[in-house]
Design an enzyme around this catalytic site. Structure first.
Site, mmCIF file in Angstrom:
data_model
loop_
_atom_site.group_PDB
_atom_site.id
_atom_site.type_symbol
_atom_site.label_atom_id
_atom_site.label_comp_id
_atom_site.label_asym_id
_atom_site.label_seq_id
_atom_site.Cartn_x
_atom_site.Cartn_y
_atom_site.Cartn_z
ATOM 1 N N ARG A 136 -2.937 -6.679 31.399
ATOM 2 C CA ARG A 136 -2.163 -7.610 30.350
ATOM 3 C C ARG A 136 -2.768 -9.081 30.556
ATOM 4 O O ARG A 136 -1.867 -9.811 31.273
ATOM 5 C CB ARG A 136 -0.642 -7.331 30.442
ATOM 6 C CG ARG A 136 -0.188 -6.241 29.680
ATOM 7 C CD ARG A 136 0.870 -5.948 29.026
ATOM 8 N NE ARG A 136 1.207 -5.040 28.261
ATOM 9 C CZ ARG A 136 2.348 -4.591 27.726
ATOM 10 N NH1 ARG A 136 3.580 -5.252 27.998
ATOM 11 N NH2 ARG A 136 2.337 -3.553 26.918
ATOM 12 N N GLN A 193 -6.428 -9.300 25.040
ATOM 13 C CA GLN A 193 -5.606 -9.170 23.970
ATOM 14 C C GLN A 193 -6.372 -8.641 22.594
ATOM 15 O O GLN A 193 -5.585 -7.620 22.177
ATOM 16 C CB GLN A 193 -4.971 -10.495 23.769
ATOM 17 C CG GLN A 193 -3.678 -10.996 24.600
ATOM 18 C CD GLN A 193 -2.863 -12.076 24.223
ATOM 19 O OE1 GLN A 193 -3.670 -13.035 23.195
ATOM 20 N NE2 GLN A 193 -2.167 -12.432 24.774
ATOM 21 N N ASP A 200 -6.539 -4.835 23.144
ATOM 22 C CA ASP A 200 -5.102 -4.108 23.616
ATOM 23 C C ASP A 200 -4.846 -2.977 22.589
ATOM 24 O O ASP A 200 -4.078 -3.390 21.726
ATOM 25 C CB ASP A 200 -4.115 -5.134 23.834
ATOM 26 C CG ASP A 200 -2.981 -4.430 24.359
ATOM 27 O OD1 ASP A 200 -2.959 -3.400 24.402
ATOM 28 O OD2 ASP A 200 -1.883 -5.196 24.651
ATOM 29 N N SER A 244 -0.859 -2.261 22.105
ATOM 30 C CA SER A 244 -0.134 -3.097 21.177
ATOM 31 C C SER A 244 -0.547 -2.934 19.702
ATOM 32 O O SER A 244 0.427 -2.773 19.005
ATOM 33 C CB SER A 244 -0.439 -4.737 21.728
ATOM 34 O OG SER A 244 0.006 -5.069 22.822
ATOM 35 N N TYR A 276 5.258 -4.509 32.080
ATOM 36 C CA TYR A 276 5.777 -3.094 31.548
ATOM 37 C C TYR A 276 6.951 -2.835 32.087
ATOM 38 O O TYR A 276 7.390 -3.620 33.184
ATOM 39 C CB TYR A 276 4.835 -1.944 32.146
ATOM 40 C CG TYR A 276 3.462 -1.927 31.567
ATOM 41 C CD1 TYR A 276 3.348 -1.497 30.361
ATOM 42 C CD2 TYR A 276 2.313 -2.620 32.061
ATOM 43 C CE1 TYR A 276 2.065 -1.430 29.448
ATOM 44 C CE2 TYR A 276 0.961 -2.505 31.673
ATOM 45 C CZ TYR A 276 0.948 -1.867 30.274
ATOM 46 O OH TYR A 276 -0.280 -1.840 29.784
#
Length: 362
Positions: A122, A127, A130, A133, A228
């Site tokens: 992360r 991003q 990801d 997500s 997490y």
């Protein structure tokens, strides 16, 4: 460089890893794209759409896989297709190394490079890759839609000449990506929304979306360095149970999203709590496939206990396969672009790159 993808088992997975838009981008990067026959037809992407972009359509899976340098998928290939793979081929997807340990170990022994994208760190640079997500975002949205469809009352407050219908009260358990999208969706549809999470950093995010964060007295921040959730202590669990038991008596709809990577989903909503809920309430359990957050969750079944409907599916994203494929394929493209050395036209497994190091399974 040849990049390939074959159709997943349609009984469990309707998403695809290369949409026409993304195929075009791979070709622009210098890749030759090979797909199996009727690869995207079930989503409205015909073979001729791909061919017009310069994609090669193979007659069967073996033809697509054997000569590929990189193979991108959603999940692990069938045993038959895995047996076709050769040394130095690269496999990219979501492979659940905890549950598929033996198969992945065998592939690794054959010197096949395996990158599992749910292991992405992360960090800001990751991003755009990801997949957790992007897919959880859609899952949170769809869970609200599905639960509202099974709730036999109006959701927003309605004032009529015959009287007022109160707004439905929604509780979201777990305020990660899926949970936050569930809060936003439920709020937009007129519900009063509450949320709970073991990570105190979620409080501000929940409140920014118009939800009320339920705080356990003497909260401990149960968040790992990677962002997490981690397992709570016995004392925290007891306090959380007491708060939940009392809250659930006035809740109409519950969306459960609590997961711990690589472990069985935590049991949060006990049988006694469900027995005290109002008849006609609905629980949608996004953690169903990992054991569920409730005492009665069964995968792909609506279980009714004391008038409360409890739902959970193997793969809720099969109900949004086009949107989910569009996002997933972009995530994978960004990962492959980071892995690809354009100048030398080869895969560069640079273990000093945190993204590559964390996702490569050894």
């Amino acid at each position: 460089m040849r990049i390939a993808s074959v159709l997943e088992n349609q009984n469990i997975e309707k998403r695809i890893a290369i949409t026409p838009e993304i195929a075009k981008k791979y070709i622009a990067l210098g890749f030759k794209v090979i797909l199996s026959k009727k690869y995207g037809e079930h989503l409205g992407f015909k073979d001729k759409d791909y061919k017009e972009l310069g994609v090669e359509i193979s007659n069967n899976d073996a033809e697509a896989l054997v000569g590929a340098n990189i193979i991108v998928q959603l999940g692990l290939l069938s045993d038959e297709n895995l047996s076709l793979l050769k040394e130095n081929q690269t496999l990219v997807g979501v492979f659940n190394p905890y549950t598929n340990k033996e198969k992945i170990e065998n592939l690794s022994k054959r010197n096949i490079n395996i990158f599992s994208l749910e292991m992405l760190p992360r960090i800001t640079r990751a991003q755009s890759m990801d997949i957790l997500s992007s897919q959880a975002n859609l899952a949170g949205y769809k869970a609200v839609i599905e639960s509202f469809a099974n709730f036999e009352k109006a959701v927003p407050m309605m004032m009529t000449a015959a009287g007022t219908i109160p707004a439905a009260k929604v509780l979201v358990v777990g305020a990660g990506v899926a949970g936050l999208q569930a809060i936003a969706t439920a709020k937009r549809m007129g519900a009063i929304v509450f949320a709970t999470d073991v990570r105190m950093t979620s409080k501000e995010q929940v409140e920014s979306l118009g939800g009320k964060f339920l705080t356990v007295e003497g909260d401990e921040n149960l968040e790992t360095e990677d962002g997490y959730a981690k397992e709570a202590s016995g004392e925290f669990k007891k306090k959380q149970e007491e708060l939940l038991a009392e809250t659930l008596k006035k809740i109409d709809i519950v969306i459960c999203t609590a997961l711990i990577p690589g472990k069985k989903a935590p049991l949060i909503i006990k049988d006694t709590m469900i027995n005290n809920m109002q008849s006609g309430s609905v629980i949608y359990d996004l953690a169903a496939v990992q054991g569920g957050n409730t005492a009665f969750t069964e995968v792909d079944r609506i279980v009714v206990k004391e008038g409360v409907k409890i739902m959970g599916e193997t793969n809720i994203l099969n109900k949004l396969p086009v949107s989910a494929s569009n996002l997933y394929s972009k995530n994978v493209l960004n990962f492959v672009s980071n892995l690809y050395d354009k100048e030398n036209k080869k895969i560069n497994i640079n273990l000093e790159d945190e993204i590559i190091k964390k996702t490569l399974i050894k």
